[in-house]
Motif scaffolding. Structure first.
Motif, PDB file in Angstrom:
ATOM      1  N   ARG A 139      29.384  45.650  42.575  1.00 40.26           N
ATOM      2  CA  ARG A 139      29.295  44.253  43.003  1.00 40.26           C
ATOM      3  C   ARG A 139      30.665  43.624  43.160  1.00 40.26           C
ATOM      4  O   ARG A 139      30.833  42.657  43.882  1.00 40.26           O
ATOM      5  N   LEU A 140      31.623  44.145  42.440  1.00 44.85           N
ATOM      6  CA  LEU A 140      32.974  43.597  42.543  1.00 44.85           C
ATOM      7  C   LEU A 140      33.957  44.726  42.281  1.00 44.85           C
ATOM      8  O   LEU A 140      33.713  45.589  41.436  1.00 44.85           O
ATOM      9  N   LEU A 141      35.057  44.665  43.008  1.00 46.53           N
ATOM     10  CA  LEU A 141      36.061  45.716  42.879  1.00 46.53           C
ATOM     11  C   LEU A 141      37.369  45.040  43.267  1.00 46.53           C
ATOM     12  O   LEU A 141      37.527  44.623  44.411  1.00 46.53           O
TER      13      LEU A 141
ATOM     14  N   ALA B 151      43.344  46.246  42.525  1.00 42.64           N
ATOM     15  CA  ALA B 151      43.927  47.291  41.678  1.00 42.64           C
ATOM     16  C   ALA B 151      42.938  48.451  41.550  1.00 42.64           C
ATOM     17  O   ALA B 151      43.328  49.623  41.641  1.00 42.64           O
ATOM     18  N   ALA B 152      41.654  48.117  41.350  1.00 42.86           N
ATOM     19  CA  ALA B 152      40.636  49.163  41.231  1.00 42.86           C
ATOM     20  C   ALA B 152      40.522  49.927  42.537  1.00 42.86           C
ATOM     21  O   ALA B 152      40.385  51.156  42.544  1.00 42.86           O
ATOM     22  N   ALA B 153      40.596  49.182  43.647  1.00 43.98           N
ATOM     23  CA  ALA B 153      40.492  49.821  44.959  1.00 43.98           C
ATOM     24  C   ALA B 153      41.629  50.822  45.146  1.00 43.98           C
ATOM     25  O   ALA B 153      41.414  51.922  45.665  1.00 43.98           O
ATOM     26  N   ARG B 154      42.815  50.440  44.690  1.00 45.68           N
ATOM     27  CA  ARG B 154      43.967  51.346  44.828  1.00 45.68           C
ATOM     28  C   ARG B 154      43.748  52.606  44.010  1.00 45.68           C
ATOM     29  O   ARG B 154      43.970  53.711  44.479  1.00 45.68           O
ATOM     30  N   THR B 155      43.308  52.412  42.763  1.00 45.45           N
ATOM     31  CA  THR B 155      43.121  53.562  41.882  1.00 45.45           C
ATOM     32  C   THR B 155      42.118  54.543  42.479  1.00 45.45           C
ATOM     33  O   THR B 155      42.335  55.752  42.481  1.00 45.45           O
ATOM     34  N   PHE B 156      40.997  53.998  43.009  1.00 47.48           N
ATOM     35  CA  PHE B 156      39.964  54.902  43.513  1.00 47.48           C
ATOM     36  C   PHE B 156      40.143  55.222  44.998  1.00 47.48           C
ATOM     37  O   PHE B 156      39.299  55.884  45.603  1.00 47.48           O
ATOM     38  N   ALA B 157      41.256  54.722  45.556  1.00 46.34           N
ATOM     39  CA  ALA B 157      41.575  54.984  46.970  1.00 46.34           C
ATOM     40  C   ALA B 157      40.400  54.654  47.889  1.00 46.34           C
ATOM     41  O   ALA B 157      39.950  55.482  48.678  1.00 46.34           O
ATOM     42  N   VAL B 158      39.850  53.446  47.734  1.00 44.25           N
ATOM     43  CA  VAL B 158      38.760  53.009  48.620  1.00 44.25           C
ATOM     44  C   VAL B 158      39.084  51.617  49.137  1.00 44.25           C
ATOM     45  O   VAL B 158      39.942  50.930  48.588  1.00 44.25           O
TER      46      VAL B 158
ATOM     47  N   PRO C 157      37.846  47.823  49.430  1.00 43.75           N
ATOM     48  CA  PRO C 157      36.858  47.000  48.703  1.00 43.75           C
ATOM     49  C   PRO C 157      35.645  46.691  49.570  1.00 43.75           C
ATOM     50  O   PRO C 157      34.509  46.775  49.117  1.00 43.75           O
ATOM     51  N   THR C 158      35.883  46.397  50.863  1.00 47.01           N
ATOM     52  CA  THR C 158      34.754  46.018  51.714  1.00 47.01           C
ATOM     53  C   THR C 158      33.759  47.168  51.841  1.00 47.01           C
ATOM     54  O   THR C 158      32.568  46.957  52.008  1.00 47.01           O
ATOM     55  N   LYS C 159      34.290  48.411  51.779  1.00 43.27           N
ATOM     56  CA  LYS C 159      33.382  49.555  51.921  1.00 43.27           C
ATOM     57  C   LYS C 159      32.704  49.883  50.606  1.00 43.27           C
ATOM     58  O   LYS C 159      31.598  50.428  50.593  1.00 43.27           O
ATOM     59  N   ALA C 160      33.385  49.581  49.508  1.00 38.95           N
ATOM     60  CA  ALA C 160      32.846  49.974  48.208  1.00 38.95           C
ATOM     61  C   ALA C 160      31.766  49.016  47.738  1.00 38.95           C
ATOM     62  O   ALA C 160      30.742  49.434  47.189  1.00 38.95           O
ATOM     63  N   ILE C 161      31.967  47.717  47.990  1.00 36.03           N
ATOM     64  CA  ILE C 161      31.030  46.727  47.463  1.00 36.03           C
ATOM     65  C   ILE C 161      29.668  46.882  48.131  1.00 36.03           C
ATOM     66  O   ILE C 161      29.580  47.008  49.352  1.00 36.03           O
ATOM     67  N   GLY C 162      28.635  46.929  47.280  1.00 37.81           N
ATOM     68  CA  GLY C 162      27.283  47.084  47.807  1.00 37.81           C
ATOM     69  C   GLY C 162      26.831  48.535  47.817  1.00 37.81           C
ATOM     70  O   GLY C 162      25.677  48.822  48.101  1.00 37.81           O
ATOM     71  N   ARG C 163      27.741  49.463  47.502  1.00 34.29           N
ATOM     72  CA  ARG C 163      27.324  50.882  47.486  1.00 34.29           C
ATOM     73  C   ARG C 163      27.130  51.338  46.057  1.00 34.29           C
ATOM     74  O   ARG C 163      27.617  50.728  45.112  1.00 34.29           O
ATOM     75  N   ARG C 164      26.440  52.447  45.906  1.00 34.65           N
ATOM     76  CA  ARG C 164      26.262  52.996  44.559  1.00 34.65           C
ATOM     77  C   ARG C 164      27.614  53.463  44.051  1.00 34.65           C
ATOM     78  O   ARG C 164      28.401  54.058  44.782  1.00 34.65           O
ATOM     79  N   VAL C 165      27.828  53.210  42.748  1.00 35.64           N
ATOM     80  CA  VAL C 165      29.153  53.492  42.211  1.00 35.64           C
ATOM     81  C   VAL C 165      29.494  54.977  42.301  1.00 35.64           C
ATOM     82  O   VAL C 165      30.639  55.344  42.544  1.00 35.64           O
ATOM     83  N   ASP C 166      28.492  55.862  42.160  1.00 32.30           N
ATOM     84  CA  ASP C 166      28.859  57.278  42.217  1.00 32.30           C
ATOM     85  C   ASP C 166      29.164  57.742  43.642  1.00 32.30           C
ATOM     86  O   ASP C 166      29.698  58.830  43.832  1.00 32.30           O
ATOM     87  N   ASN C 167      28.843  56.887  44.638  1.00 24.60           N
ATOM     88  CA  ASN C 167      29.297  57.193  46.000  1.00 24.60           C
ATOM     89  C   ASN C 167      30.751  56.768  46.175  1.00 24.60           C
ATOM     90  O   ASN C 167      31.452  57.290  47.041  1.00 24.60           O
ATOM     91  N   VAL C 168      31.157  55.791  45.387  1.00 24.96           N
ATOM     92  CA  VAL C 168      32.520  55.277  45.502  1.00 24.96           C
ATOM     93  C   VAL C 168      33.463  56.135  44.648  1.00 24.96           C
ATOM     94  O   VAL C 168      34.535  56.531  45.085  1.00 24.96           O
ATOM     95  N   VAL C 169      33.035  56.434  43.413  1.00 22.48           N
ATOM     96  CA  VAL C 169      33.824  57.272  42.512  1.00 22.48           C
ATOM     97  C   VAL C 169      32.951  58.486  42.168  1.00 22.48           C
ATOM     98  O   VAL C 169      32.043  58.393  41.333  1.00 22.48           O
ATOM     99  N   PRO C 170      33.187  59.613  42.846  1.00 23.54           N
ATOM    100  CA  PRO C 170      32.283  60.756  42.651  1.00 23.54           C
ATOM    101  C   PRO C 170      32.209  61.206  41.178  1.00 23.54           C
ATOM    102  O   PRO C 170      31.166  61.663  40.737  1.00 23.54           O
ATOM    103  N   ASP C 171      33.299  61.015  40.456  1.00 22.50           N
ATOM    104  CA  ASP C 171      33.332  61.503  39.079  1.00 22.50           C
ATOM    105  C   ASP C 171      32.831  60.448  38.096  1.00 22.50           C
ATOM    106  O   ASP C 171      33.181  60.468  36.911  1.00 22.50           O
TER     107      ASP C 171
END
Ligand code: ADP
Length: 949
Positions: free
Chosen positions: A635-637, A640-647, A649-663
């Motif tokens: 719901r929020l990223l 700094a978090a976006a940089r760490t996970f190399a994503v 934010p617009t693409k990450a928000i609204g997606r399942r977290v394990d799709n954003v951070v596979p691990d």
């Protein structure tokens, strides 16, 4: 008529005279006088036989008279003779006699019997006259009569079937045929019987479709069959003809414009030689009929197409109006009549133009009055094609309709404008829709423009009138009490009245539509407001006021969102506006929905703002913050978090977290084992998380909240790497220091021992060990010192012009002193190299490190070549070895502080991992570059590039 006379008077003078006289009469008479015996054999023929028929009377003697008669007339001739022989009176009959030339000449004859003394018939006397001219005339009259009848029938009948009926009768009368029929090609090009007399069903069935011509034959000729027994027909046809008792027949083609349309059939019961005259008459009639057929067909087709056109005209929604050149209405279809307000096209056509125009106010698209001369229909009469939008306002009802009118001129053959055709498309509905949609858009814009909703809703009332409604009222709850926040009436004077009424009589009666809407949450549609005035009024005065406002229909939509009711909007129609329809209801509901959303947004605004501020702060913190809801959706990223996970934010928000951070599984498991006693009490976990193939170390803490979990973390990857290197360094350095120290200690102890007698060579060997290991120790310590000075910024650089070649030669000499013999060192210098701008001590340090490494990492020996070259205004010093090489993936990292390659790759060669770091730092500080080329197997070449002095 004849009479029987007697020849038995006695001869005398008178007789002689009389005989001579008779002889004379006989000789000179133009009549044919013939005497036959009772069997009909000629015994006397008067000289006129010669003048009328060309026969020499002498040659006729002894000839049976019947031989000279036309075969068709034999029967009648025989009958007449029989009557005369029996002593009866023989009427004058017309027969055809053959002339000597072979023609048939019409002869009118009568006869009488000549008796002997016993009263028996001795001779037959025939008198006859040439009546061929008369007969010819009669035939002509018959033909003319036939043609007249046909012409009359053509003029009289409109149906082809009637015409052909008449034609068959005429044919029978005007030819002497016994029967007749007419056949026409149908659409399948088959000859079909259209009219007939005297032919049986069976015969027609057997012969239909038969034709002596093919359909595409041009100008076919009649086919005459004088004797059906020798017709040469195909067997089936011949059989049918004979069965029907037909002796002769004639096929007369019906041709128009060279094209075969059908045929006439004439039938005779007996064999018959068809006369030219008969055929000619038939062909003349056929010509008339053929052209009448074509004309009738064309007329029928035209009528059909006119009917079709008329049907089309009355089916199309477009109004179609035709005006004559004089501006008179000559045609209007039903739609046109409806658009103008007539019940039927006939009423419209009958109406007076001025009167019709007088009913309407004619306006252009912008609402300005329009001159009737400017109407497209009128302009078309002036030869201009035009199209425009026209608004007709009915003066009587106030109703306004919109039409798009397009008109074209129709030209007469002379080129002058004969008519104008106007096509009128009623676009009222779409105009209304357009206006309402634009109103909806404006309302939407208005509602979205500001968060001061009360004020906006007031303004909404202004936008809705008059585009959508005659009046609008907005009531909102204010601390539990409904308050009117906006009202508008098309008649400004009535706006005041409405506001006053609302204040005096708030819509609190349970039956009031506003209350009903609020209570039910459903829109209320009041088709007839006046009928309900009493039930919604507080008292009589109120009811009167409602009547006075004159609303016709009304719609109330509740304003509510997420379980909260804000109030209601009331829309009303006021004449001449038409009452609301269900489409209007939908529009009103949509406005209500948007207004409710705007109100809801306003309420959420404060909350949202607070939240927005927090989110804003998160934008700037270095710690990563990730909010995952209970469904594991991000719901929020923060950045700094976006940089760490190399994503993104617009693409990450609204997606399942394990799709954003596979691990993510690791993070969840490691952070979720024990719930914290209180918020923030949990110690962060340092965990490795894989991001795009590489490992990131995160110091992460998780804080659950009712809607999910907030993860806060710091990316510790860099720090952890340095930590790791430091600890590696400590162990490496301890090892590196211990080894020479052990050697020095051992050598020193041996030298000290008094019990062992050492030879001179052994002593000097031990001293060599001590000095070289001490030198190694010094170098290690030196490296550490250089590094620490570089880090603390205490390193000062003094650039000067120096000779790189001699510097390199000095370094090589120094290294060679302690290099193993398997390594061969050399220096190559190009001629006339320019001096370089560098700090000589630092450059010596750099080259020493590089040459040392070249020797160190060539455990199997080989050449180490130092070469110098110029590249533009820069000087390059290359140190090339044939040693272990550096794998391409590690070539950047070997310049990092403490970084050493895996001992497997370096075959256990020792070091601190500081040498190249020092080199790079020093080169950079001297404004140069350092890099390496190696394929990772066959040696390496390090290059130092410095500016020319
Ligand atoms: P060290 O003290 O370990 O030699 P350096 O910073 O000088 O530290 O070098 C870092 C690493 O680079 C070394 O550990 C070695 O693995 C690699 N290296 C340096 N020079 C060479 C060379 N000439 N051939 C192969 N590997 C080399």
């Amino acid at each position: 008529m004849s009479e029987t006379r007697s020849f038995d008077a006695p001869p005398g003078d008178d007789f002689v005279y009389l005989a001579a006289f008779q002889q004379l009469v006989l000789e000179r008479s133009h009549d044919l006088i013939t005497v036959t015996d009772p069997l009909g054999t000629i015994v006397y023929a008067s000289p006129s036989w010669h003048s009328v028929l060309g026969w020499d009377p002498e040659t006729l003697l002894g000839t049976p008279a019947i031989e000279l008669v036309h075969p068709d007339d034999h029967a009648r001739a025989a009958e007449a003779m029989r009557v005369a022989l029996a002593g009866g009176a023989v009427d004058e009959i017309t027969m055809r006699f053959r002339s000597i030339a072979g023609n048939w000449i019409a002869i009118e004859a009568s006869g009488s019997a000549i008796r002997d003394a016993e009263g028996n018939v001795a001779y037959l006397l025939g008198t006859a006259r040439d009546v061929s001219e008369r007969e010819e005339l009669r035939d002509r009259v018959r033909e003319i009569d036939a043609l007249y009848r046909i012409a009359d029938a053509i003029g009289r009948t409109t149906r082809l079937a009637d015409l052909f009926d008449e034609a068959v009768d005429t044919l029978l009368v005007s030819t002497d045929a016994d029967r007749a029929s007419i056949l026409l090609y149908d659409e399948e090009q088959t000859m079909r019987y259209i009219a007939w007399r005297g032919v049986s069903d069976e015969y027609r069935a057997a012969t239909e479709g038969h034709s002596p011509w093919t359909v595409d034959m041009i100008d076919p000729e009649p086919v005459l069959v004088p004797d059906t027994t020798v017709s040469g027909f195909e067997p089936d046809l011949e059989a049918a003809v004979l069965r029907e008792g037909i002796g002769a027949l004639a096929f007369i083609p019906l041709v128009h414009d060279g094209r075969l349309l059908g045929k006439f059939m004439l039938y005779r019961n007996e064999p018959h030689t068809w006369l030219d005259r008969e055929v000619r008459l038939c062909r003349t009639i056929a010509n008339h009929l053929a052209s009448a057929t074509v004309r009738t067909r064309t007329r029928t087709a035209l009528r059909d197409s006119r009917e079709q056109l008329e049907t089309i005209m009355n089916t199309v929604d477009e109004g179609i109006v035709v005006q004559s050149a004089a501006g008179k209405l000559v045609y209007a279809n039903e739609s046109a009549a409806r658009v103008i307000g007539f019940d039927s096209a006939a009423d419209f056509l009958a109406a007076d133009r001025e009167e019709v125009l007088g009913r309407f106010e004619m306006l252009d698209e912008s609402g300005a009055p329009l001159d009737p001369e400017e109407l497209p229909g009128r302009r078309a009469l002036r030869g201009e094609t035009s199209e425009r939008v026209i608004r007709y306002r009915n003066k009587l009802t106030g109703e306004e309709r919109w039409s798009v009118v397009r008109a074209n001129a129709v030209q007469a053959a002379t080129g002058a404008v004969a008519r104008s055709v106007s096509v009128i498309r009623d676009v009222t509905e779409s105009k209304l829709l357009e206006r309402r949609t634009s109103f909806l858009n404006r309302a939407g814009e208005l509602l979205n423009a500001t968060l001061d909703v009360e004020q906006t809703l007031g303004a909404l009332a202004g936008v809705a009138v008059p585009e959508f409604a005659g009046h609008v009222t907005v009531d909102l709850y204010d601390e539990g009490v409904l308050r009117c926040v906006g009202a508008r009436h098309v008649d400004p004077a009535k706006t005041e009245l409405m506001i006053e009424l609302r204040r005096e009589y708030p819509p609190t009666v349970p039956e009031h539509p506003v209350q009903r809407a609020i209570a039910s949450g459903e829109p209320q549609f009041i088709p007839d407001v006046q009928a309900e005035a009493e039930s919604m009024a507080h008292d009589e005065r109120h009811a009167r006021a409602i009547h006075e406002l004159g609303n016709t229909s009304g719609i109330v939509v509740p304003l509510a969102a997420r379980g909260r009711t804000f109030g209601a909007i009331t829309f009303g129609t006021v004449p001449p506006q038409l009452p609301f329809t269900t489409t209007d209801l939908e529009l009103a509901v949509e406005i209500g929905r948007r207004a409710s959303a705007a109100l809801d947004n306003a309420l959420l605004f404060a909350e949202a703002q607070a939240r927005a501020r927090a989110t804003e702060a998160l934008e700037f913190v270095d710690d990563g913050v990730l909010l995952v809801d209970r469904d594991e959706i991000v719901r929020l990223l923060n950045p700094a978090a976006a940089r760490t996970f190399a994503v993104k934010p617009t693409k990450a928000i609204g997606r399942r977290v394990d799709n954003v951070v596979p691990d993510w599984q690791t993070v969840r498991d490691r952070t979720a084992d024990t719930p914290p006693a209180k918020v923030g009490a949990r110690r962060p976990e340092l965990l490795p998380v894989e991001v795009k193939g590489s490992e990131r170390w995160l110091s992460i803490s998780a804080v659950p909240f009712p809607g999910g979990t907030v993860y806060a973390f710091r990316d510790m990857t860099e720090e952890r790497a340095v930590e790791q290197l430091k600890s590696d360094f400590v162990s490496t350095v301890s090892h590196e220091l211990r080894t020479p120290l052990a050697a020095i200690y051992g050598a020193a102890l041996t030298l000290q021992r008094g019990d062992i007698q050492l030879e001179e060579s052994q002593r000097s060997g031990l001293l060599d060990v001590i000095s070289s290991e001490a030198d190694r120790l010094a170098r290690i310590v030196n490296d550490i010192l250089w590094a620490s000075r570089l880090d603390s910024g205490q390193m000062s650089i003094a650039i000067e012009s120096c000779d790189a070649a001699s510097l390199a030669a000095g370094v090589v000499d120094a290294v060679r002193a302690h290099a193993p013999s398997s390594v061969v060192l050399s220096v190559e210098t190009a001629d006339a190299l320019p001096p370089v701008a560098a700090d000589p001590d630092k450059l010596r340090q750099v080259l020493t490190n590089l040459v040392d490494n070249a020797v160190k990492y060539s455990p199997d020996g080989g050449a180490v070549r130092i070469s110098l070259s110029r590249s533009g205004n820069r000087l390059r010093i290359h140190v090339a070895d044939q040693g272990l090489g550096v794998p391409p993936g590690e070539q950047e990292r070997i310049f990092e502080k403490f970084f050493r390659l895996d001992p497997n790759l370096t075959r256990g060669v020792g070091g601190t991992g500081l040498g190249l770091y020092i080199c790079r730092e020093l080169v950079h500080r001297m404004h140069g570059r350092i890099w390496l080329v190696s394929d990772g197997r066959r040696g390496s070449t390090f290059t130092v590039e410095l500016p020319v002095a």
